[in-house]
Design an enzyme around this catalytic site. Structure first.
Site, short mmCIF file in Angstrom:
data_model
loop_
_atom_site.label_atom_id
_atom_site.label_comp_id
_atom_site.label_asym_id
_atom_site.label_seq_id
_atom_site.Cartn_x
_atom_site.Cartn_y
_atom_site.Cartn_z
N CYS A 1 0.84 -1.20 0.00
CA CYS A 1 0.00 0.00 0.00
C CYS A 1 0.87 1.25 0.00
O CYS A 1 1.75 1.40 0.83
CB CYS A 1 -0.92 -0.01 1.22
SG CYS A 1 -1.94 1.47 1.28
N LYS B 1 1.76 -9.67 0.82
CA LYS B 1 1.28 -9.09 -0.44
C LYS B 1 2.18 -7.90 -0.74
O LYS B 1 2.28 -6.98 0.08
CB LYS B 1 -0.18 -8.66 -0.32
CG LYS B 1 -0.75 -8.01 -1.57
CD LYS B 1 -2.28 -7.89 -1.45
CE LYS B 1 -2.92 -7.21 -2.64
NZ LYS B 1 -2.84 -5.75 -2.58
N HIS C 1 1.29 -7.84 -6.52
CA HIS C 1 0.60 -6.87 -7.38
C HIS C 1 1.64 -6.45 -8.42
O HIS C 1 2.65 -5.84 -8.08
CB HIS C 1 0.14 -5.68 -6.52
CG HIS C 1 -0.60 -4.62 -7.27
ND1 HIS C 1 -1.12 -3.51 -6.66
CD2 HIS C 1 -0.91 -4.50 -8.59
CE1 HIS C 1 -1.72 -2.74 -7.57
NE2 HIS C 1 -1.60 -3.33 -8.74
N GLY D 1 -5.14 -5.94 -12.28
CA GLY D 1 -5.71 -5.82 -13.62
C GLY D 1 -6.40 -7.06 -14.14
O GLY D 1 -6.73 -7.10 -15.34
C1 LIG Z 1 -10.75 0.60 -2.69
C2 LIG Z 1 -9.45 -0.18 -2.62
C3 LIG Z 1 -8.87 -0.41 -1.40
C4 LIG Z 1 -7.68 -1.16 -1.30
N1 LIG Z 1 -7.18 -1.48 -0.06
C5 LIG Z 1 -6.13 -2.34 0.04
C6 LIG Z 1 -5.70 -2.86 1.30
O1 LIG Z 1 -6.28 -2.57 2.36
N2 LIG Z 1 -4.64 -3.70 1.30
C7 LIG Z 1 -3.98 -4.07 0.16
O2 LIG Z 1 -3.03 -4.85 0.21
N3 LIG Z 1 -4.37 -3.60 -1.03
C8 LIG Z 1 -5.43 -2.77 -1.12
N4 LIG Z 1 -5.89 -2.38 -2.36
C9 LIG Z 1 -5.21 -2.89 -3.57
C10 LIG Z 1 -5.87 -4.20 -4.03
O3 LIG Z 1 -5.75 -5.20 -3.05
C11 LIG Z 1 -5.23 -4.69 -5.34
O4 LIG Z 1 -3.86 -4.94 -5.10
C12 LIG Z 1 -5.34 -3.66 -6.47
O5 LIG Z 1 -6.64 -3.10 -6.53
C13 LIG Z 1 -4.96 -4.28 -7.82
O6 LIG Z 1 -5.82 -5.36 -8.13
P1 LIG Z 1 -7.06 -5.19 -9.19
O7 LIG Z 1 -6.47 -4.56 -10.42
O8 LIG Z 1 -7.58 -6.58 -9.37
O9 LIG Z 1 -8.05 -4.26 -8.53
C14 LIG Z 1 -7.05 -1.63 -2.47
C15 LIG Z 1 -7.66 -1.38 -3.71
C16 LIG Z 1 -8.85 -0.68 -3.80
C17 LIG Z 1 -9.50 -0.46 -5.15
#
Ligand SMILES: Cc1cc2nc3c(=O)[nH]c(=O)nc-3n(C[C@H](O)[C@H](O)[C@H](O)COP(=O)(O)O)c2cc1C
Length: 334
Positions: free
Chosen positions: A95, A134, A166, A208
């Site tokens: 994060c 992560k 990620h 993604g």
């Molecule tokens: C609203 C929101 C909140 C998130 N909060 C966290 C979190 O608390 N911890 C974390 O490791 N990643 C967090 N992420 C990142 C997601 O876990 C993920 O790594 C990121 O959205 C990429 O994946 P995606 O493209 O499938 O969305 C957050 C993402 C979003 C959209």
């Protein structure tokens, strides 16, 4: 140690994957591994634990994600998570928000692989449930070949059970966390190479992944796929997870059946003082392609947010949706 199946998981997302969201997602798929929002060690140790760490037994398998960088505090939190019955504890090394950087955790820990190794080692020593991490492929000017490899070696030596990557760098300055979920570009090949370089360590790819076909394609190259925004914003996709990725029947034949199955939970929660909207806000994307979907959303947005909104309000919203079986699920489950 109990095995956790990580082939498909739903990402930890602050303000999104709360316990109501996870309960709803569990109705859509029995097999996905669910993650909590990130909770800091400070909140676990000094906050209202019964509220922050509450979950429903139906959510299993469910992993608690922690934010922190002090090995002993993380170990204590891991112990608490294990005692509460969580199936896995995960450390956030991805994060990029300023608040998180001030606390010296999240993505900035990519620059301190030895410390991450110490954190994981302390957690692993404290519990029998799997400890996972992560992370990103790197931060700022780091070379992802080196940064990801160094971090991976550190956590693998410390006994990590799996690494979720990620597949993009985090920029710690100049981008908002939101922008940093789409910029810079994804580098899936870097994650595939990591998989080949560490054959003993389960590697989960994140970032993604827009649909289950993409998830299935990645699964040919890595051990697991974690879906974030697509799972939350388009939850209808989740009803095909069990048939398509696990060759098992979907839990329900239609989206409407899923919504009906949520009614007893809603009644239980309202009786405890939960507002209807706190639950239904996670359902807005459920009825994709079903006539009445817009009317359902509108009813929840206008009536469902009122203080006295109850099960009847939810049923009224549901009555606006046509009851058709979901073709995709029917074929997959047949
Ligand atoms: C609203 C929101 C909140 C998130 N909060 C966290 C979190 O608390 N911890 C974390 O490791 N990643 C967090 N992420 C990142 C997601 O876990 C993920 O790594 C990121 O959205 C990429 O994946 P995606 O493209 O499938 O969305 C957050 C993402 C979003 C959209």
């Amino acid at each position: 140690m109990a095995e956790v199946d990580r082939r498909f998981s739903i990402a930890p997302m602050m303000d999104w994957t709360d316990r109501h969201c996870r309960f709803f997602h569990r109705l859509l798929t029995r097999r996905a591994l669910l993650y909590t929002e990130m909770i800091t060690t400070g909140a676990v140790l000094h906050g209202d634990r019964s509220r922050l760490l509450a979950y429903d037994p139906a959510e299993h398998p469910v992993a608690l994600q922690l934010g922190g960088s002090e090995p002993q505090r993380l170990a204590e939190c891991a112990r608490i998570a294990a005692d509460l019955g969580f199936d896995e504890v995960n450390l956030n090394v991805g994060c990029p928000s300023d608040r998180v950087q001030e606390g010296r955790f999240g993505a900035c820990l990519m620059a301190e692989p030895a410390l991450v190794g110490d954190c994981v080692g302390a957690m692993v020593a404290a519990v029998r449930i799997p400890v996972t991490v992560k992370c990103r492929i790197g931060i700022d000017e780091q070379d992802p070949e080196e940064s990801l490899e160094t971090l991976t070696c550190a956590v693998e030596r410390a006994g990590v059970a799996a690494l979720v990557v990620h597949a993009r760098k985090a920029w710690l300055a100049g981008l908002s966390p939101r922008e940093n979920r789409d910029i810079p570009p994804l580098d899936y090949d870097r994650v595939y190479r990591l998989r080949s370089a560490h054959p003993e360590l389960p590697i989960v790819l994140n970032g993604g992944v827009a649909d289950l076909d993409q998830a299935a394609a990645h699964l040919a190259r890595v051990d697991g796929v974690m879906m974030g925004r697509a799972a939350y914003q388009e939850p209808w996709r989740l009803l095909a997870v069990d048939p398509l990725l696990f060759a098992e029947a979907a839990p329900y034949a239609s989206f409407k059946d899923v919504a009906e199955a949520l009614v007893p939970y809603i009644a239980r929660e309202l009786a405890r003082g939960t507002r209807l909207h706190a639950i239904t806000r996670h359902l807005l994307g459920l009825f994709r392609g079903v006539p009445g979907a817009r009317a359902f959303r509108r009813h929840l947005a206008t009536e469902g947010v009122k203080p006295g909104a109850d099960v009847a309000t939810f049923r009224e919203a549901l009555s606006l949706v046509l009851d058709i079986a979901t073709p995709q699920v029917q074929t997959a489950a047949a």
